[in-house]
Motif scaffolding. Structure first.
Motif, mmCIF file in Angstrom:
data_model
loop_
_atom_site.group_PDB
_atom_site.id
_atom_site.type_symbol
_atom_site.label_atom_id
_atom_site.label_comp_id
_atom_site.label_asym_id
_atom_site.label_seq_id
_atom_site.Cartn_x
_atom_site.Cartn_y
_atom_site.Cartn_z
ATOM 1 N N ALA A 43 51.946 23.150 51.746
ATOM 2 C CA ALA A 43 51.734 24.379 52.526
ATOM 3 C C ALA A 43 51.664 24.054 54.017
ATOM 4 O O ALA A 43 52.123 24.837 54.855
ATOM 5 C CB ALA A 43 50.463 25.092 52.076
ATOM 6 N N ALA A 44 51.109 22.895 54.357
ATOM 7 C CA ALA A 44 51.019 22.495 55.767
ATOM 8 C C ALA A 44 52.403 22.281 56.372
ATOM 9 O O ALA A 44 52.603 22.519 57.573
ATOM 10 C CB ALA A 44 50.180 21.229 55.900
ATOM 11 N N LEU A 45 53.357 21.863 55.559
ATOM 12 C CA LEU A 45 54.714 21.650 56.056
ATOM 13 C C LEU A 45 55.341 22.941 56.572
ATOM 14 O O LEU A 45 56.225 22.906 57.425
ATOM 15 C CB LEU A 45 55.602 21.039 54.969
ATOM 16 N N VAL A 46 54.894 24.070 56.047
ATOM 17 C CA VAL A 46 55.399 25.372 56.505
ATOM 18 C C VAL A 46 54.311 26.128 57.273
ATOM 19 O O VAL A 46 54.347 27.352 57.370
ATOM 20 C CB VAL A 46 55.971 26.208 55.333
ATOM 21 N N ASN A 47 53.329 25.379 57.786
ATOM 22 C CA ASN A 47 52.269 25.904 58.659
ATOM 23 C C ASN A 47 51.408 26.988 58.002
ATOM 24 O O ASN A 47 51.037 27.964 58.653
ATOM 25 C CB ASN A 47 52.867 26.398 59.986
ATOM 26 N N LEU A 48 51.096 26.814 56.726
ATOM 27 C CA LEU A 48 50.287 27.802 56.012
ATOM 28 C C LEU A 48 48.974 27.247 55.479
ATOM 29 O O LEU A 48 48.300 27.901 54.680
ATOM 30 C CB LEU A 48 51.087 28.394 54.849
ATOM 31 N N ALA A 49 48.582 26.034 55.893
ATOM 32 C CA ALA A 49 47.420 25.404 55.274
ATOM 33 C C ALA A 49 46.148 25.452 56.100
ATOM 34 O O ALA A 49 45.058 25.418 55.541
ATOM 35 C CB ALA A 49 47.742 23.951 54.934
ATOM 36 N N TYR A 50 46.247 25.500 57.405
ATOM 37 C CA TYR A 50 45.067 25.384 58.257
ATOM 38 C C TYR A 50 45.030 26.530 59.269
ATOM 39 O O TYR A 50 46.060 27.012 59.706
ATOM 40 C CB TYR A 50 45.083 24.038 58.993
ATOM 41 N N GLY A 51 43.824 26.950 59.620
ATOM 42 C CA GLY A 51 43.677 27.986 60.638
ATOM 43 C C GLY A 51 43.323 29.340 60.065
ATOM 44 O O GLY A 51 42.999 29.479 58.887
ATOM 45 N N PRO A 52 43.396 30.372 60.904
ATOM 46 C CA PRO A 52 42.952 31.706 60.485
ATOM 47 C C PRO A 52 43.871 32.380 59.462
ATOM 48 O O PRO A 52 43.441 33.242 58.714
ATOM 49 C CB PRO A 52 42.909 32.502 61.785
ATOM 50 N N VAL A 53 45.146 31.999 59.422
ATOM 51 C CA VAL A 53 46.062 32.560 58.432
ATOM 52 C C VAL A 53 46.436 31.430 57.480
ATOM 53 O O VAL A 53 47.057 30.456 57.886
ATOM 54 C CB VAL A 53 47.332 33.143 59.089
ATOM 55 N N GLN A 54 45.996 31.561 56.232
ATOM 56 C CA GLN A 54 46.232 30.510 55.247
ATOM 57 C C GLN A 54 46.812 31.091 53.969
ATOM 58 O O GLN A 54 46.320 32.094 53.469
ATOM 59 C CB GLN A 54 44.924 29.785 54.908
ATOM 60 N N PHE A 55 47.835 30.428 53.480
ATOM 61 C CA PHE A 55 48.384 30.724 52.162
ATOM 62 C C PHE A 55 48.588 29.383 51.462
ATOM 63 O O PHE A 55 49.711 28.945 51.259
ATOM 64 C CB PHE A 55 49.700 31.504 52.252
ATOM 65 N N ARG A 56 47.473 28.731 51.147
ATOM 66 C CA ARG A 56 47.528 27.427 50.481
ATOM 67 C C ARG A 56 47.935 27.622 49.024
ATOM 68 O O ARG A 56 47.210 28.239 48.253
ATOM 69 C CB ARG A 56 46.171 26.735 50.522
ATOM 70 N N PHE A 57 49.068 27.041 48.653
ATOM 71 C CA PHE A 57 49.519 27.122 47.264
ATOM 72 C C PHE A 57 48.472 26.501 46.335
ATOM 73 O O PHE A 57 48.318 26.916 45.200
ATOM 74 C CB PHE A 57 50.857 26.401 47.088
ATOM 75 N N SER A 58 47.765 25.514 46.857
ATOM 76 C CA SER A 58 46.753 24.793 46.076
ATOM 77 C C SER A 58 45.617 25.695 45.611
ATOM 78 O O SER A 58 44.955 25.402 44.612
ATOM 79 C CB SER A 58 46.173 23.659 46.917
ATOM 80 N N GLU A 59 45.389 26.795 46.305
ATOM 81 C CA GLU A 59 44.293 27.688 45.931
ATOM 82 C C GLU A 59 44.520 28.341 44.572
ATOM 83 O O GLU A 59 43.590 28.851 43.963
ATOM 84 C CB GLU A 59 44.053 28.738 47.008
ATOM 85 N N ALA A 60 45.738 28.309 44.067
ATOM 86 C CA ALA A 60 45.998 28.800 42.709
ATOM 87 C C ALA A 60 45.200 27.989 41.696
ATOM 88 O O ALA A 60 44.779 28.503 40.665
ATOM 89 C CB ALA A 60 47.486 28.728 42.391
#
Length: 192
Positions: A43-60
């Motif tokens: 998710a970090a590779l597509v800038n979705l893992a850290y910060g105020p907007v997060q869509f961590r696939f791992s959260e599944a």
């Protein structure tokens, strides 16, 4: 000295002839930690893992404590490991890991609430814990780093809403189908 008449060897710390419960627990926790970290880094590779907007696939994976207590330390360790790469540094190691640990414990607590065999409340604790804890973290961030003095109710509300929405989408759109797969495919017996 008596000879062991059993054909199964006696394994210290475990059961005779099989993998010990503690070893199995640790191995399962380690696998979950590794999966969580790898999916977060993806998710970090597509800038979705850290910060105020997060869509961590791992959260599944946060639905897994509904099936096995080994997921609780696995998720917490996986979160800590993945947050080592966070641009927010130590503050994310502490707040992110705390949120994930609270979420995992909450999921384990509500995991037995089932509808048609599906732990329908399992995604809720991660949504709430991350919205509150990571929302607090985000509301205290400044250009200079973390500061309790930067906290404001409006900043907290915005951070909690932003993180909570991302968490809600991932936990229900990916986590609930994962829970259904685990429950219906027989994986639940392997995780128990």
């Amino acid at each position: 000295m008596k000879a062991n008449k059993s054909s199964k060897p006696n394994i210290p710390g475990g059961t005779s002839g099989g993998v010990g419960a503690k070893t199995r627990f640790l191995a399962l926790s380690a696998v979950i930690a590794g999966l969580y970290a790898a999916l977060t880094w993806a998710a970090a590779l597509v800038n979705l893992a850290y910060g105020p907007v997060q869509f961590r696939f791992s959260e599944a994976l946060t639905v897994l404590p509904a099936f096995t207590p080994a997921a609780v330390p696995g998720l917490a360790v996986g979160c800590f490991l993945s947050n080592l790469a966070s641009p927010l540094g130590v503050v994310d190691w502490v707040f992110g890991t705390a949120a994930t640990l609270l979420a995992a414990l909450g999921t384990m607590a509500v995991g037995q609430v089932r509808w048609r065999g599906l732990p329908v409340l399992a995604p809720l604790p991660p949504v709430l814990a991350n919205a509150l804890v990571v929302g607090l973290e985000v509301s205290c961030l400044t250009e200079g780093g973390f500061s309790w003095g930067a906290f404001s109710p409006a900043g907290f509300a915005a951070g909690a809403l932003s993180v909570g929405i991302g968490e809600l989408v991932v936990c229900y759109a990916l986590g609930l189908p994962l829970a259904a797969l685990v429950a219906k495919s027989g994986l639940e017996r392997l995780l128990a």
